[in-house]
Design a protein around this motif. Structure first.
Motif, PDB file in Angstrom:
ATOM      1  N   ILE A 142       0.843  -1.200   0.033  1.00  0.00           N
ATOM      2  CA  ILE A 142       0.027   0.080  -0.027  1.00  0.00           C
ATOM      3  C   ILE A 142       0.894   1.268   0.075  1.00  0.00           C
ATOM      4  CG2 ILE A 142      -1.753   1.300   1.394  1.00  0.00           C
ATOM      5  CD1 ILE A 142      -2.669  -1.409   2.416  1.00  0.00           C
ATOM      6  N   ASP A 146       1.779   4.434  -4.656  1.00  0.00           N
ATOM      7  CA  ASP A 146       2.013   5.430  -5.272  1.00  0.00           C
ATOM      8  C   ASP A 146       3.199   5.834  -6.304  1.00  0.00           C
ATOM      9  OD1 ASP A 146       3.496   5.756  -2.988  1.00  0.00           O
ATOM     10  OD2 ASP A 146       2.884   7.710  -2.385  1.00  0.00           O
ATOM     11  N   MET A 167      -3.633   4.865  -9.932  1.00  0.00           N
ATOM     12  CA  MET A 167      -3.087   4.228  -8.792  1.00  0.00           C
ATOM     13  C   MET A 167      -2.531   5.458  -8.107  1.00  0.00           C
ATOM     14  SD  MET A 167      -0.779   1.324 -10.254  1.00  0.00           S
ATOM     15  CE  MET A 167      -0.060   0.668  -8.636  1.00  0.00           C
ATOM     16  N   ALA A 170      -5.785   7.270  -6.711  1.00  0.00           N
ATOM     17  CA  ALA A 170      -6.789   6.461  -5.955  1.00  0.00           C
ATOM     18  C   ALA A 170      -6.061   6.042  -4.590  1.00  0.00           C
ATOM     19  CB  ALA A 170      -6.643   4.706  -6.442  1.00  0.00           C
ATOM     20  N   MET A 171      -4.727   6.667  -4.380  1.00  0.00           N
ATOM     21  CA  MET A 171      -4.100   6.291  -2.859  1.00  0.00           C
ATOM     22  C   MET A 171      -5.204   7.165  -1.488  1.00  0.00           C
ATOM     23  SD  MET A 171      -2.085   4.233  -2.360  1.00  0.00           S
ATOM     24  CE  MET A 171      -1.101   5.144  -0.803  1.00  0.00           C
ATOM     25  N   VAL A 173      -8.103   8.095  -1.402  1.00  0.00           N
ATOM     26  CA  VAL A 173      -9.149   7.427  -1.314  1.00  0.00           C
ATOM     27  C   VAL A 173      -9.295   5.969  -0.484  1.00  0.00           C
ATOM     28  CG1 VAL A 173     -11.435   6.372  -2.451  1.00  0.00           C
ATOM     29  CG2 VAL A 173     -10.011   8.464  -3.496  1.00  0.00           C
ATOM     30  N   LEU A 174      -8.170   5.322  -1.047  1.00  0.00           N
ATOM     31  CA  LEU A 174      -7.917   4.008  -0.289  1.00  0.00           C
ATOM     32  C   LEU A 174      -7.471   4.103   1.104  1.00  0.00           C
ATOM     33  CD1 LEU A 174      -7.399   0.818  -0.540  1.00  0.00           C
ATOM     34  CD2 LEU A 174      -5.075   1.373  -1.153  1.00  0.00           C
ATOM     35  N   LEU A 175      -6.681   5.121   1.447  1.00  0.00           N
ATOM     36  CA  LEU A 175      -6.054   5.400   3.001  1.00  0.00           C
ATOM     37  C   LEU A 175      -7.533   5.842   3.604  1.00  0.00           C
ATOM     38  CD1 LEU A 175      -2.663   6.929   2.107  1.00  0.00           C
ATOM     39  CD2 LEU A 175      -3.280   4.561   2.922  1.00  0.00           C
ATOM     40  N   ARG A 176      -8.377   6.673   3.030  1.00  0.00           N
ATOM     41  CA  ARG A 176      -9.350   7.082   3.857  1.00  0.00           C
ATOM     42  C   ARG A 176     -10.458   5.930   4.151  1.00  0.00           C
ATOM     43  NH1 ARG A 176      -9.153  11.730   0.394  1.00  0.00           N
ATOM     44  NH2 ARG A 176     -10.679  10.989  -0.773  1.00  0.00           N
ATOM     45  N   TRP A 177     -10.536   4.941   3.046  1.00  0.00           N
ATOM     46  CA  TRP A 177     -11.389   4.013   3.328  1.00  0.00           C
ATOM     47  C   TRP A 177     -10.928   2.951   4.390  1.00  0.00           C
ATOM     48  CZ3 TRP A 177     -16.322   2.493   2.632  1.00  0.00           C
ATOM     49  CH2 TRP A 177     -17.018   3.480   1.552  1.00  0.00           C
ATOM     50  N   LEU A 178      -9.631   2.869   4.155  1.00  0.00           N
ATOM     51  CA  LEU A 178      -9.081   1.839   5.300  1.00  0.00           C
ATOM     52  C   LEU A 178      -9.012   2.344   6.700  1.00  0.00           C
ATOM     53  CD1 LEU A 178      -5.517   0.914   3.424  1.00  0.00           C
ATOM     54  CD2 LEU A 178      -7.689  -0.615   4.025  1.00  0.00           C
TER      55      LEU A 178
END
Length: 264
Positions: A142, A146, A167, A170-171, A173-178
């Motif tokens: 993860i 980037d 990619m 998306a980083m 967004v991915l970190l917020r969701w995680l």
């Protein structure tokens, strides 16, 4: 834990934290867990519940910060905070990992507590290695996502450039969701451990209520099983949130240690 650090230091830091995590599990947690399972198996359940309470506290604490928008722990990038920050970051991560590793190991121990002593130790050692490799391998993937995206953007292929931009974008967004999923998971797992642990130690009423609620929806057509799981999950999360908030407010009332005075 790698926030604000230069890209070339990210993987070395994750590697050092992973080694510290494995050392926690194999040299400290595993021997203590094996001894306790032999001489005081009930104490294993108590330790598990303490860990569940800690997870609930962490989840509620992070939820409050998210609601209040007052989490300023990472306002200053680590590269600007001083030369000792990296070492302090690694030590802090390993300390935090110790508690979570203990919880994972105790959960695993519960599943094999009836097995012979040697077999128990071997299984826990395998779990320690696999969990550490999977968790920190995923973290490394993860963290470097980037960088991989930027490398793709620099290629001549239009398809690679599109994938790279995707990619990189998306980083965040991915970190917020995680982060959101992590908070929910801590409350859910912490609450479930507390309910199941209380039931194991003889206080059957709280988990009995959960089972009654599950039974009420279990026969609702083809989705009964899913509804029962959702009920269990929701009640567990509510218990985790309640206990976590109580612990958060209790900790906030504790006297704060005065900062050390600088040497003359």
């Amino acid at each position: 834990y790698v926030h604000g650090l230069t890209a070339d230091r990210e993987l070395p830091i994750i590697r050092r934290i992973a080694v510290g995590s494995l050392r926690n599990k194999l040299l400290f947690i595993l021997p203590v867990a094996i001894v306790l399972s032999e001489v005081a198996p009930k104490l294993v359940e108590v330790i598990l519940m303490i860990g569940g309470a800690y997870l609930a506290y962490e989840g509620a604490h992070k939820l409050l910060h998210a609601v209040r928008h007052d989490d300023h722990d990472h306002d200053v990038p680590a590269v600007l905070a001083g030369p000792d920050v990296e070492e302090a970051t690694i030590k802090g991560a390993i300390r935090t990992d110790f508690i979570l590793s203990a919880e994972i190991m105790v959960i695993s121990l519960k599943e094999v507590i009836e097995e012979p002593l040697v077999f128990r130790a071997i299984i826990l050692a395998v779990v320690a290695v696999l969990i550490t490799a999977v968790v920190y391998g995923a973290v490394a993937g993860i963290v470097k996502m980037d960088d991989v995206g930027l490398a793709l953007v620099g290629r001549p292929s239009a398809r690679a450039q599109r994938a790279g931009r995707l990619m990189v974008n998306a980083m965040p967004v991915l970190l917020r969701w995680l982060s959101t999923i992590g908070i929910a998971a801590m409350l859910w797992v912490g609450g479930h451990i507390l309910l199941a642990g209380a039931d194991e130690l003889g206080w059957h009423w709280p988990y009995g209520v959960v089972h009654d609620l599950e039974d009420a929806v279990h026969d609702v057509g083809a989705v009964g099983g899913v509804l029962a799981w959702l009920v269990n999950t929701a009640v567990s999360a509510l218990v985790g949130l309640t206990v976590g908030l109580a612990l958060t407010f209790a900790v906030a009332k504790l006297p704060k240690r005065a900062p050390a005075k600088p040497a003359s």
